[in-house]
Design an enzyme around this catalytic site. Structure first.
Site, short mmCIF file in Angstrom:
data_model
loop_
_atom_site.label_atom_id
_atom_site.label_comp_id
_atom_site.label_asym_id
_atom_site.label_seq_id
_atom_site.Cartn_x
_atom_site.Cartn_y
_atom_site.Cartn_z
N ARG A 97 0.82 -1.22 0.00
CA ARG A 97 0.00 0.00 0.00
C ARG A 97 0.85 1.27 0.00
O ARG A 97 0.41 2.34 -0.41
CB ARG A 97 -0.90 0.00 1.24
CG ARG A 97 -1.85 -1.18 1.32
CD ARG A 97 -2.42 -1.32 2.73
NE ARG A 97 -1.31 -1.58 3.69
CZ ARG A 97 -1.51 -1.58 5.01
NH1 ARG A 97 -2.69 -1.29 5.53
NH2 ARG A 97 -0.49 -1.84 5.81
N GLU B 283 6.60 5.69 12.45
CA GLU B 283 6.49 6.43 13.69
C GLU B 283 7.51 7.56 13.64
O GLU B 283 8.71 7.31 13.84
CB GLU B 283 6.74 5.52 14.90
CG GLU B 283 5.69 4.44 15.10
CD GLU B 283 5.97 3.56 16.31
OE1 GLU B 283 7.09 3.66 16.87
OE2 GLU B 283 5.09 2.76 16.67
N GLN C 17 4.96 22.58 19.99
CA GLN C 17 4.35 23.16 18.79
C GLN C 17 4.81 22.40 17.57
O GLN C 17 5.97 22.00 17.48
CB GLN C 17 4.76 24.65 18.68
CG GLN C 17 4.18 25.38 17.46
CD GLN C 17 4.46 26.87 17.50
OE1 GLN C 17 4.30 27.51 18.54
NE2 GLN C 17 4.87 27.44 16.38
N ASP C 18 3.89 22.20 16.63
CA ASP C 18 4.21 21.60 15.32
C ASP C 18 4.06 22.69 14.26
O ASP C 18 3.08 23.44 14.26
CB ASP C 18 3.25 20.45 14.98
CG ASP C 18 3.67 19.13 15.64
OD1 ASP C 18 2.78 18.31 15.92
OD2 ASP C 18 4.88 18.95 15.90
N ASN C 19 5.04 22.77 13.37
CA ASN C 19 5.01 23.74 12.26
C ASN C 19 5.01 23.00 10.94
O ASN C 19 5.56 21.89 10.83
CB ASN C 19 6.22 24.67 12.33
CG ASN C 19 6.20 25.52 13.58
OD1 ASN C 19 5.14 25.89 14.08
ND2 ASN C 19 7.38 25.85 14.10
N ARG D 248 14.95 30.10 3.93
CA ARG D 248 14.33 30.57 5.16
C ARG D 248 15.37 30.49 6.27
O ARG D 248 15.91 29.42 6.54
CB ARG D 248 13.11 29.73 5.53
CG ARG D 248 11.98 29.80 4.49
CD ARG D 248 10.84 28.88 4.88
NE ARG D 248 9.77 28.82 3.88
CZ ARG D 248 8.56 29.35 4.06
NH1 ARG D 248 8.29 30.04 5.20
NH2 ARG D 248 7.62 29.24 3.13
N HIS E 44 17.42 31.71 11.74
CA HIS E 44 16.60 32.26 12.82
C HIS E 44 16.77 31.50 14.13
O HIS E 44 17.14 30.32 14.13
CB HIS E 44 15.11 32.18 12.44
CG HIS E 44 14.78 32.80 11.14
ND1 HIS E 44 13.71 32.39 10.37
CD2 HIS E 44 15.36 33.80 10.43
CE1 HIS E 44 13.65 33.11 9.26
NE2 HIS E 44 14.64 33.98 9.28
N HIS F 215 18.90 28.35 12.89
CA HIS F 215 18.42 27.34 11.95
C HIS F 215 17.95 28.00 10.66
O HIS F 215 17.35 29.09 10.67
CB HIS F 215 17.24 26.56 12.57
CG HIS F 215 16.63 25.57 11.65
ND1 HIS F 215 15.32 25.62 11.28
CD2 HIS F 215 17.18 24.52 10.99
CE1 HIS F 215 15.06 24.63 10.45
NE2 HIS F 215 16.16 23.94 10.26
N LYS G 62 12.31 40.09 5.70
CA LYS G 62 13.03 39.98 6.99
C LYS G 62 14.41 39.38 6.77
O LYS G 62 15.41 39.87 7.30
CB LYS G 62 12.22 39.11 7.94
CG LYS G 62 12.90 38.78 9.24
CD LYS G 62 12.01 37.95 10.16
CE LYS G 62 11.86 36.52 9.66
NZ LYS G 62 11.09 35.67 10.60
N ASP G 63 14.49 38.32 5.98
CA ASP G 63 15.78 37.66 5.77
C ASP G 63 16.70 38.47 4.88
O ASP G 63 17.92 38.40 5.00
CB ASP G 63 15.55 36.26 5.21
CG ASP G 63 14.93 35.33 6.24
OD1 ASP G 63 14.40 34.27 5.85
OD2 ASP G 63 14.95 35.68 7.44
C1 LIG Z 1 7.86 30.79 12.65
C2 LIG Z 1 6.40 31.13 12.72
C3 LIG Z 1 5.81 32.03 11.85
N1 LIG Z 1 4.48 32.31 11.95
C4 LIG Z 1 3.90 33.25 11.00
C5 LIG Z 1 4.54 34.62 10.97
C6 LIG Z 1 4.37 35.04 9.51
O1 LIG Z 1 3.09 35.61 9.33
C7 LIG Z 1 4.43 33.72 8.74
C8 LIG Z 1 5.79 33.44 8.15
O2 LIG Z 1 6.74 33.58 9.19
P1 LIG Z 1 8.30 33.61 8.84
O3 LIG Z 1 8.53 34.43 7.61
O4 LIG Z 1 9.03 33.98 10.11
O5 LIG Z 1 8.54 32.06 8.47
P2 LIG Z 1 9.99 31.42 8.22
O6 LIG Z 1 10.87 32.35 7.46
O7 LIG Z 1 9.73 30.08 7.68
O8 LIG Z 1 10.57 31.30 9.70
C9 LIG Z 1 11.09 30.09 10.21
O9 LIG Z 1 12.34 29.90 9.58
C10 LIG Z 1 13.30 29.07 10.18
C11 LIG Z 1 13.62 27.94 9.24
C12 LIG Z 1 13.02 28.58 11.54
O10 LIG Z 1 13.70 27.68 12.03
C13 LIG Z 1 11.97 29.20 12.36
O11 LIG Z 1 11.07 28.20 12.82
C14 LIG Z 1 11.19 30.27 11.71
O12 LIG Z 1 11.83 31.50 12.00
O13 LIG Z 1 4.09 32.70 9.70
C15 LIG Z 1 3.68 31.72 12.90
O14 LIG Z 1 2.47 31.99 12.96
N2 LIG Z 1 4.25 30.83 13.77
C16 LIG Z 1 5.58 30.51 13.71
O15 LIG Z 1 6.03 29.67 14.54
#
Ligand SMILES: Cc1cn([C@H]2C[C@H](O)[C@@H](COP(=O)(O)OP(=O)(O)O[C@H]3O[C@H](C)C(=O)[C@H](O)[C@H]3O)O2)c(=O)[nH]c1=O
Length: 183
Positions: free
Chosen positions: A23, A28, A46-48, A59, A62, A119, A169-170
């Site tokens: 399948r 896990e 928290q899970d992202n 990205r 950070h 990261h 931002k970056d």
């Molecule tokens: C990180 C984060 C973001 N957001 C919202 C804030 C913004 O509206 C949107 C995008 O956020 P951002 O541009 O900061 O996402 P990334 O550039 O992927 O940031 C991540 O990039 C590197 C790889 C990391 O390790 C961090 O987890 C995190 O900083 O999601 C949330 O609602 N919760 C969250 O935990």
């Protein structure tokens, strides 16, 4: 589950077992007790889930500070990334050093990035999806960053980052020498 050390003590590569059959597969992808035994005694809260449409999306780099400093457990369920951790602990013998690994839906590996490390990643395929657990919740006020391409860190990014797709931002992140709130 396989656990491998990396060149940075504390940053670990974990590869869970995938049980394949006619399948597909079952895996896990996180078991708290198993990860504790593997030297990752972290309670994740928290899970992202991040999807990046373009190859060469960058990205990072950070981290969060204070009570919201985060350990991270990163994996890829679609496509692939070059995942990077940078030691930003000023007193560390490996301060400013980095490690990069490919995480992909194909290799099923995960990278554990402890508190004390910045990261970031770049995508190696279109429509790459990254899932990661964090040990503290998001707090935009606690977020700090450093430039992904700081020559003082010298990350050997894959050629796909030319050009890199970055958030605003970056694009304006400081160099390590000017970064705020290192560990
Ligand atoms: C990180 C984060 C973001 N957001 C919202 C804030 C913004 O509206 C949107 C995008 O956020 P951002 O541009 O900061 O996402 P990334 O550039 O992927 O940031 C991540 O990039 C590197 C790889 C990391 O390790 C961090 O987890 C995190 O900083 O999601 C949330 O609602 N919760 C969250 O935990």
């Amino acid at each position: 589950m396989r656990v491998d050390a990396t060149s940075l003590p504390g940053v670990q590569l974990i590869t869970p077992v995938r049980h394949g059959d006619a399948r597909g597969f079952f895996s896990e992808t996180y078991v708290e007790s198993r990860y504790e035994t593997a030297g990752i005694p972290v309670r994740f809260v928290q899970d992202n889930h991040a999807m990046s449409a373009a190859i060469g999306t960058v990205r990072g780099l950070h981290w969060q500070i204070g009570a919201n400093a985060q350990d991270k457990l990163v994996r890829v369920t679609r496509g692939a990334i070059f995942d990077v951790a940078v030691d930003i602990r000023r007193a560390s013998p490996t301060f400013g050093q980095w490690v990069g690994v490919e995480l992909s839906a194909a290799n099923w590996s995960q990278l554990f990035v402890p508190i004390g490390f910045a990261h970031g990643y770049c995508t190696l395929h279109p429509d790459t999806e990254v899932l990661y657990k964090t040990s503290a919740v998001y707090d935009s006020g606690a977020e700090r960053s450093v430039r992904w391409d700081d020559p003082a860190i010298g990350i050997s990014w894959p050629p796909v980052v030319d050009p890199a797709l970055l958030s605003n931002k970056d694009r304006i992140a400081p160099l390590l020498a000017d970064a705020q709130d290192l560990f």
